[in-house]
Every structure is written in structure tokens, then in C-alpha cells.
Write an enzyme that holds these catalytic residues in place. Structure first.
Site, PDB file in Angstrom:
ATOM      1  N   SER A 223       2.734  -9.095 -31.167  1.00  0.00           N
ATOM      2  CA  SER A 223       2.992  -8.595 -29.816  1.00  0.00           C
ATOM      3  C   SER A 223       4.183  -7.643 -29.788  1.00  0.00           C
ATOM      4  CB  SER A 223       3.164  -9.777 -28.868  1.00  0.00           C
ATOM      5  OG  SER A 223       2.926  -9.351 -27.561  1.00  0.00           O
ATOM      6  N   LYS A 227       4.715  -4.342 -32.199  1.00  0.00           N
ATOM      7  CA  LYS A 227       5.102  -2.956 -31.901  1.00  0.00           C
ATOM      8  C   LYS A 227       6.175  -2.546 -32.922  1.00  0.00           C
ATOM      9  CE  LYS A 227       4.854  -4.336 -26.967  1.00  0.00           C
ATOM     10  NZ  LYS A 227       3.503  -4.254 -26.495  1.00  0.00           N
ATOM     11  N   TRP A 314      -5.085  -7.771 -21.635  1.00  0.00           N
ATOM     12  CA  TRP A 314      -3.809  -7.081 -21.348  1.00  0.00           C
ATOM     13  C   TRP A 314      -3.430  -6.145 -22.501  1.00  0.00           C
ATOM     14  CZ3 TRP A 314      -0.656  -6.036 -17.524  1.00  0.00           C
ATOM     15  CH2 TRP A 314       0.726  -5.939 -17.690  1.00  0.00           C
ATOM     16  N   HIS A 365      -3.518 -14.853 -26.456  1.00  0.00           N
ATOM     17  CA  HIS A 365      -2.466 -14.015 -27.037  1.00  0.00           C
ATOM     18  C   HIS A 365      -1.522 -14.881 -27.870  1.00  0.00           C
ATOM     19  CE1 HIS A 365       0.345 -10.638 -26.974  1.00  0.00           C
ATOM     20  NE2 HIS A 365       1.313 -11.469 -26.621  1.00  0.00           N
TER      21      HIS A 365
HETATM   22  C1  GTR Z   1       4.264  -9.156 -22.643  1.00  0.00           C
HETATM   23  C2  GTR Z   1       4.338  -7.667 -22.788  1.00  0.00           C
HETATM   24  C3  GTR Z   1       3.503  -7.253 -23.934  1.00  0.00           C
HETATM   25  C4  GTR Z   1       3.801  -8.086 -25.169  1.00  0.00           C
HETATM   26  C5  GTR Z   1       4.041  -9.534 -24.860  1.00  0.00           C
HETATM   27  C6  GTR Z   1       4.625 -10.372 -25.998  1.00  0.00           C
HETATM   28  O1  GTR Z   1       4.876  -9.651 -21.526  1.00  0.00           O
HETATM   29  O2  GTR Z   1       3.875  -7.097 -21.603  1.00  0.00           O
HETATM   30  O3  GTR Z   1       3.656  -5.891 -24.171  1.00  0.00           O
HETATM   31  O4  GTR Z   1       4.848  -7.553 -25.869  1.00  0.00           O
HETATM   32  O5  GTR Z   1       4.854  -9.709 -23.775  1.00  0.00           O
HETATM   33  O6  GTR Z   1       5.528  -9.943 -26.720  1.00  0.00           O
HETATM   34  O7  GTR Z   1       4.180 -11.496 -26.159  1.00  0.00           O
END
Ligand code: GTR
Length: 388
Positions: A223, A227, A314, A365
Site C-alpha cells: 500500500s 508506493k 479503492w 486490502h
Molecule cells: C489508504 C490510502 C491508500 C493506501 C492505504 C494504506 O488510506 O488512501 O492510498 O496507502 O491507506 O497504506 O493502507
């Protein structure tokens, strides 16, 4: 409609494929002067550096290159950790610059019964120290160290908060103390850049460790960490392989699809992740001189594995797969044909024996055992082949 409800509608994430706007991706293989890039020499000498600059100036900020001094000391060195299966090294990395000091605590397990020097996975850990417990009293599928050791890999991790605390009021209390000019600049580094910079300092150490094969180090992130793993591998070509798990917006997913999380949403919720210049692209994805397929392209010819989860729209699974596909031409310059299928594979059917790998896993996620098992297969395939 009241003005307020209209504003809310405008910010609602789109999950409807029919509402994805028409878009044209910026051309990968054409230089800013309009020259066609048809070989890797022009790519490496002109196009790739141009793209690095665009990503630095508009998105992640500059990557400071120098520092005064780096030192490594061993907090712990246990040759018989994990019931004898591994050697545990806890390394304190200190970086000095301009009278400031930064400390990174690296945790590293090296397999005892596998070949040495070992290939290694490095996790950019954004989920807290409890996931990377060196005592192994607490175990977590987020960093399944025993699995990696049993598979013949060294496994390492550092905590992102040491580089830039993951909070808008404190993020500057890390790497940015060493580089105050970055903080002052609109194209300066912010938290995600700082985490990627941290991965490179760990790489500096790993290259000095005789137990590690410096040519076979994979960087992994989930996540927001995913990045950073992409950015680290793009900026630092010493990483032999990159894994980006559910990285979504400003990670592996195309921005121009405006599906799920958008630039404005991420910049509003996490204003300290990217450079101030990135705010210019709130609701203006089409104005970006790049899109995220170019971030993957900058890692070519090194292998990249991107993932998604079925419940995580998302992070735009389709936009992630398209991003990988649109990065293929950079690999072709190196004589590698990634050959991703035209359509994204079915849920739980990973493509691992490839330079550009992908899966969409059932579920939410997260970074899970399923993901790691496939990362190992991907590394086995690519490291054995050594096609880069
Ligand atoms: C979320 C964010 C995502 C992702 C995520 C994470 O809130 O919008 O871009 O980075 O967190 O790191 O789990």
C-alpha cells in the site's frame, strides 16, 4: 442540490467502469523533444532521466543523494536464531548530515542451511514494529520471516516511522532534518520519498554484508509502502526486483482512470506524502506529464510484481494491470517480452513466471501469506534466470 451536496458528490470515489473518462497516456517512448526512443541507449541516456525528473518535480520530490557519513553497528548478532534456522542481525544504521543524525534499525534474518551469500527480501514496513518482531514471539503474515528463511531467502525490514513518521504534524522529524532544503522546496522530498531513501540506506548496508548477495535484493512494500517500494526501485537501480502490493493511487495504478482513490483524495488525506507540487494535479490528472505506468517502466529491465485484492477497488485493480501492460515497451527495449495476457488474470490465479508479474487475490486490502508465497515463486523464477 445544495452546494454542499454537490461538492460531496464530486468527491465520491467512482467505482463505475462506464464513468472512467476517456484518456490518453503520455507517450512512454518519445523524448520531450519528440525523438522516438527505439533502443535502450536512448532510453537510458535521455528518456529515463527525463522521466525520473518529472516524477521528482511533480510527484515524489527530489531524492537527496549525498550525506556526510554512514555507520553500521550490531545491536545483536545471533547465529542461532529461529531455533537454529537463521542468523539474526540487528543493525543500527546511522546517517550523518549537516550536524544531524538519523538512525535506522534494520532487522535481518539470514538462512543457515541455504546457499550463502543469500538473496534477500527487504520490506518497507508501514504497519508497526509488532509485525517484524526479531524475537519471533509475535509472528505475522505481514512479514512471514520463517517462510522466507525456509525458502532460502534472507528477510529484512525497517520501520517507516524512523525515516518519516506517518503523520502530518511529525513527518519532518526524520530524514528531512538532514535535508532542510527539501522541506522548503515545492519539489522537495516528503514522507514517501523519505521511506524510499531509507530503503537505499539499508541497501548501502546490505552491500557490505558478506552473507547477502547484493545482486539479488528485492524491495517489497504494501500500500503506502508499495508506493515507496516502486519509487525506491525506480531511483535506486541496485534493487534487482520490486514488489508493490495493493499500492493503488500514486503507486502502481494509472491516475488518469480516476477510479477509486484520486490524487485530490490522497493529497487531502495525506498532504505530507508527496511534494507540494503534486497538489497542482488535484482534479487535474490529465495535466500530469507522466502516469504511473512510467514509474514501472523506469524499473525496467528489472522485474516488477504488482498485486491487488478483490475487495480493494479503492486501489483500482484494473488500472494497476493496465499500468503494467503499458510499461511493457520499456522491457522490450531490453529484449524482454513480458507478454502479459490481454485481460487481467482471474482471482487467485497469479502470473509469477514473468518479468512483469501480477495477481489479484481474493479478500481485502492487506499483505498476506498468499501474496508472499507468490513473491517467492516470482523471485525464484527471476533470480534463477538472471535475465537482467
Ligand atoms: C489508504 C490510502 C491508500 C493506501 C492505504 C494504506 O488510506 O488512501 O492510498 O496507502 O491507506 O497504506 O493502507
Amino acid at each position: 442540490y445544495t452546494v454542499d451536496s454537490l461538492a460531496q458528490t464530486a468527491d465520491k470515489p467512482n467505482y463505475d467502469e462506464s464513468k472512467v473518462p476517456e484518456y490518453t497516456l503520455p507517450e512512454l517512448l518519445k523524448t520531450n523533444d519528440g525523438v522516438k526512443v527505439n533502443n535502450k541507449q536512448v532510453w537510458e541516456a535521455i528518456r529515463r532521466p527525463e522521466l525520473i525528473r518529472e516524477f521528482e518535480d511533480n510527484i515524489y520530490g527530489q531524492m537527496p543523494q549525498g550525506f556526510d557519513r554512514i555507520t553500521y553497528s550490531f545491536i545483536n548478532d545471533n547465529k542461532s536464531a529461529m531455533e537454529g534456522k537463521a542468523r539474526l542481525k540487528e543493525v543500527l544504521i546511522k546517517v550523518f548530515n549537516k550536524d544531524q543524525k538519523l538512525e535506522i534499525n534494520l532487522i535481518l534474518f539470514i538462512p543457515n542451511r541455504a546457499k550463502r551469500p543469500s538473496p534477500a527480501f527487504l520490506l518497507i514496513n508501514n504497519r508497526g514494529k509488532e509485525n517484524t518482531d526479531p524475537t519471533r514471539i509475535n509472528k505475522s503474515d505481514f512479514w512471514p520471516a520463517e517462510l522466507l528463511i525456509d525458502s532460502g531467502y534472507a528477510i529484512a525490514a525497517f520501520n517507516v516511522d524512523e525515516l518519516a513518521p506517518d503523520q502530518k504534524d511529525t513527518y519532518m522529524n526524520g530524514v528531512l532534518r538532514l535535508y532542510p532544503e527539501q522541506l522548503a522546496a515545492n519539489n522537495g522530498m516528503r514522507a514517501i520519498g523519505a521511506w524510499a531513501w531509507g530503503a537505499s540506506r539499508v541497501m548501502d548496508y546490505l552491500l557490505t554484508d558478506p552473507d547477502i548477495d547484493g545482486k539479488q535484493i528485492a524491495v517489497v512494500g504494501h500500500s503506502r509502502g508499495g508506493k515507496a517500494s516502486l519509487w525506491a526501485a525506480a531511483e535506486d537501480q541496485r534493487f534487482a526486483l520490486c514488489i508493490t502490493n495493493c499500492s493503488g493511487n500514486t503507486g502502481a495504478a494509472l491516475a488518469r482512470r480516476q477510479f477509486g482513490e484520486r490524487i485530490k483524495t490522497i493529497n487531502t488525506k495525506f498532504p505530507y506524502w508527496f511534494s507540494p507540487n503534486y497538489k497542482k494535479f488535484n482534479d487535474q490528472e490529465a495535466l500530469l506529464p507522466v502516469d504511473q505506468h512510467m514509474l514501472i517502466s523506469m524499473i525496467a529491465p528489472r522485474p516488477v510484481y504488482a498485486t491487488n485484492a478483490s475487495d480493494d477497488l479503492w486501489a483500482d485493480p484494473k488500472g494497476t494491470y493496465l499500468s503494467l501492460q503499458n510499461a511493457e515497451p520499456a522491457y522490450v527495449l531490453y529484449g524482454i517480452k513480458p507478454n502479459l495476457p490481454a485481460n487481467s488474470p482471474a482471482i487467485n490465479e497469479p502470473i509469477v513466471n514473468a518479468s512483469l508479474a501480477y495477481h489479484i487475490r481474493e479478500g481485502k486490502h492487506d499483505l498476506t501469506l498468499f501474496d508472499w508465497i507468490n513473491f517467492i515463486k516470482f523471485a525464484n523464477y527471476n533470480f534463477k534466470k538472471r535475465a537482467f
